[in-house]
Each structure stands twice: as C-alpha cells, then as structure tokens.
Motif scaffolding. Structure first.
Motif, PDB file in Angstrom:
ATOM      1  N   TRP A  63       6.972  14.162  27.298  1.00  0.00           N
ATOM      2  CA  TRP A  63       8.078  13.937  28.232  1.00  0.00           C
ATOM      3  C   TRP A  63       7.707  14.300  29.671  1.00  0.00           C
ATOM      4  O   TRP A  63       8.193  13.671  30.619  1.00  0.00           O
ATOM      5  N   ALA A  64       6.825  15.285  29.849  1.00  0.00           N
ATOM      6  CA  ALA A  64       6.476  15.718  31.205  1.00  0.00           C
ATOM      7  C   ALA A  64       5.758  14.634  32.000  1.00  0.00           C
ATOM      8  O   ALA A  64       5.708  14.696  33.233  1.00  0.00           O
ATOM      9  N   ASN A  65       5.206  13.644  31.310  1.00  0.00           N
ATOM     10  CA  ASN A  65       4.574  12.529  32.020  1.00  0.00           C
ATOM     11  C   ASN A  65       5.574  11.781  32.899  1.00  0.00           C
ATOM     12  O   ASN A  65       5.184  11.169  33.905  1.00  0.00           O
ATOM     13  N   LEU A  81       9.110  25.734  33.764  1.00  0.00           N
ATOM     14  CA  LEU A  81       7.980  24.963  33.247  1.00  0.00           C
ATOM     15  C   LEU A  81       7.718  23.735  34.119  1.00  0.00           C
ATOM     16  O   LEU A  81       6.556  23.431  34.441  1.00  0.00           O
ATOM     17  N   VAL A  82       8.781  23.025  34.510  1.00  0.00           N
ATOM     18  CA  VAL A  82       8.603  21.860  35.369  1.00  0.00           C
ATOM     19  C   VAL A  82       8.037  22.288  36.725  1.00  0.00           C
ATOM     20  O   VAL A  82       7.185  21.611  37.300  1.00  0.00           O
ATOM     21  N   GLY A 118      -0.150  21.454  37.123  1.00  0.00           N
ATOM     22  CA  GLY A 118      -0.422  20.319  36.254  1.00  0.00           C
ATOM     23  C   GLY A 118      -0.046  20.576  34.803  1.00  0.00           C
ATOM     24  O   GLY A 118       0.176  21.710  34.377  1.00  0.00           O
ATOM     25  N   ILE A 119       0.002  19.492  34.035  1.00  0.00           N
ATOM     26  CA  ILE A 119       0.423  19.562  32.633  1.00  0.00           C
ATOM     27  C   ILE A 119      -0.576  20.345  31.786  1.00  0.00           C
ATOM     28  O   ILE A 119      -0.193  21.150  30.923  1.00  0.00           O
ATOM     29  N   VAL A 162      15.583  11.912  27.385  1.00  0.00           N
ATOM     30  CA  VAL A 162      15.742  11.222  26.096  1.00  0.00           C
ATOM     31  C   VAL A 162      14.601  11.604  25.146  1.00  0.00           C
ATOM     32  O   VAL A 162      14.823  11.858  23.959  1.00  0.00           O
ATOM     33  N   LEU A 163      13.384  11.649  25.667  1.00  0.00           N
ATOM     34  CA  LEU A 163      12.238  12.030  24.830  1.00  0.00           C
ATOM     35  C   LEU A 163      12.399  13.450  24.307  1.00  0.00           C
ATOM     36  O   LEU A 163      12.210  13.711  23.112  1.00  0.00           O
ATOM     37  N   TRP A 164      12.755  14.384  25.200  1.00  0.00           N
ATOM     38  CA  TRP A 164      12.878  15.778  24.762  1.00  0.00           C
ATOM     39  C   TRP A 164      14.032  15.942  23.774  1.00  0.00           C
ATOM     40  O   TRP A 164      13.899  16.620  22.753  1.00  0.00           O
TER      41      TRP A 164
END
Length: 328
Positions: A24-26, A97-98, A105-106, A255-257
C-alpha cells in the motif's frame, strides 16, 4: 458472514493480506507534489470505506447473529470502545510510519518500524496472557531486534553514498514501531471479551478500528499539519487543489490496507491467529523489496549496506518463524 471453509482459501486470504500490507505504501511513493499529511486524509477515508463495504457484503451473508448489523446490535459496548481506541493508536503509529517513508524510504521505514512492532507485540501479548513457548518467543524477539539493528546499519551505510541519515528519521520509525505493537491487544480484547454482550466479529472489529483511525485524524493529523515532521506547516487548501489522481492513489492505498486487515482477521478464524499473524507480518519484507528493486532506494549503495540488508531479511524471517512456532 463469510469465513473460509478450506485451507486453500484461508491461505490465499493470508497471502493477499501480506501482499496488500506490503504494497500500500507504493501509493504514497506514486503521488506528485502531495504532502503526506494531506495524502493521509484520503488514505484514512479509504481504510474505513473498504472495511464498511466488506462488512456489508462479505460480513453480511446471512441473517444470523454473526452478520455485521446483528453483531453490532448485540456487541458489548466496551469491546466497541476498545476497537476504536485501538484504531486511534494504530493511526498515530501509521502516520509516523508514512512520515518515516517520506524521510528514509520504504525499504528502511517498514522493516524498522514493523520489526519493533513485532517485538513489542509479542512481549506485551505474553505479559497479558502467558501462552506459548517462552524460549521460542524470546528467541523470536531477539531475532526481530537484530533485524531492526541491521536495518538501521544498512541505512547508516547510505551516508557514504551522499544520502542523509538523520537521527530524527530513525527515531520516528522507532516510535512508530512501539505504537504499532500497542494497538493489537485492544483489537484482541474487542474480539474475545464479550462480558455484557457478544464479542465483535472480524468484520465489525475492522469497521470500528478503521472508524477510530479516521476520527483520530482530526487530532493526530491536524497536529502534524500544524507542526510537521518534514517541511513547512500545511493547510487544507492543498487537499482541494491537488490532482484527482493523487486523491485516487490515497484512497487506493487505504483500500489495500483495509482489505488486508479484513482478510487477515477472517483467515485467522480458520487457521488460528499464530499462522495468520506470522504470514501477515511478512509484509515488511515485501515492502522492502519494493523499495530496493522498484524505487531503487539503495541504488549505488555499498556492498556493506547490501550485506546488512541480507542479514535483515534473514533475521526477520527467522523471527516470524519462531513466533509462529511458539504459538503453534
């Protein structure tokens, strides 16, 4: 409500949860000129809406006591409150986290924060309810902390490539990880307590957790908009001025999370929490792979940094295996 009736379906749901949690972070990495504090409003709306949609569809197949609306009517109000509080704690952890992703970076932020969350969650869960093999759990915590240490060393090695390695960014990820390990006990209580009513179903628990996350944005996110961790203060005007695609990416990230959360909770009904939790916690490895191979966050890094990353992967995988074995 829908629950998997075969190991194959449960396994697909757990793998899906890990992939979605790790991916999701992408969506934030893909936005253009959109501050993470503003992106997060779209994200928070997304996690709540998808949880509600899944509860009204998958969680409402039939009209028995476990269906979503019936479960809410008969639920213990204390359990509802616990899920909402858990959502508020999760939301602060996820905001940090964001912010960490924005800073480092991720590939660094995810394993660092979630590795600490794994250690904190295991220790706290055992303290509240001593179940499982203490020796294996201790070994799992040690491996998780070693993975975190190596992740930090890998980031520190980036200084040799001219990239900034600030202490602030590491502290943000650490605090995120500690908070990320604290919200799960509230969720567990909401789904197992049932003193003055029924316990929450996985679908109901997800709805109230994400509702708590969305409502707490008016506290946590407003604060970070006024006193940001990165850059200058930001106001709501940027939310309305940004592109439609940025809003879509934020909603899609939510939505992904949210889908991952529901899938993981529902699959746990069939496989047990230990297996579902272990597979779900592989998400940081997926996130790290995105960061390394797609976003090229370690392009030009030294061989030492890459060696630290390999060690991080190895110890994190071992930590997950040990925790699952201890609870299995």
């Amino acid at each position: 409500m829908f629950t998997p009736h075969s190991l194959g379906i449960a396994l697909l749901m757990m793998i899906g949860s890990a992939l979605f949690w790790g991916s999701w972070a992408n969506t934030y990495k893909g936005v253009k000129n959109y501050r993470f504090e503003l992106f997060y409003w779209d994200y928070a709306i997304g996690i709540f809406l998808i949880s509600l949609v899944l509860a009204l569809t998958m969680g409402s197949t039939g009209n028995d006591a476990s269906s979503f609306l019936n479960n809410i009517r008969s639920a213990d109000t204390q359990d509802i409150a616990m899920a909402i509080i858990g959502g508020a704690i999760f939301n602060l952890a996820n905001l940090l986290l964001v912010a960490g992703i924005d800073m480092v970076g991720i590939a660094i932020a995810f394993p660092l924060a979630i590795g600490i969350a794994l250690a904190v969650g295991v220790v706290l869960s055992y303290a509240l309810q001593p179940r499982g093999d203490a020796v294996l759990l201790t070994a799992g915590v040690v491996c998780a902390l070693l993975a975190v240490f190596l992740d930090g060393k890998a980031y520190g090695s980036l200084a040799s490539t001219g990239k900034s390695a600030s202490k602030k960014s590491i502290i943000v990820c650490i605090v995120s990880g500690v908070l990320m390990g604290l919200w799960a006990p509230f969720m567990a209580r909401a789904m197992t307590h049932a003193q003055n009513g029924d316990a929450l179903s996985p679908y109901s628990a997800a709805v109230f957790l994400t509702l708590g996350a969305l409502l707490s944005c008016f506290i946590w996110n407003v604060y970070f908009m006024k006193k940001p961790l990165v850059g200058e203060p930001v106001d709501f005007s940027g939310f309305f001025k940004t592109s439609f695609s940025n809003h879509l990416l934020g909603l899609f990230g939510g939505v992904l999370w949210g889908t991952a959360l529901v899938f993981n909770l529902v699959a746990a009904n069939f496989t047990g929490v230990a297996i579902s939790y272990a597979i779900g916690q592989s998400a940081p490895m997926i996130a790290a792979l995105w960061g390394i191979f797609i976003w090229k966050e370690f392009a030009g890094a030294s061989s030492k940094a890459k060696m630290y990353l390999v060690g991080m992967f190895a110890f994190y995988c071992l930590a997950i295996a040990l925790v699952a074995k201890a609870n299995g």
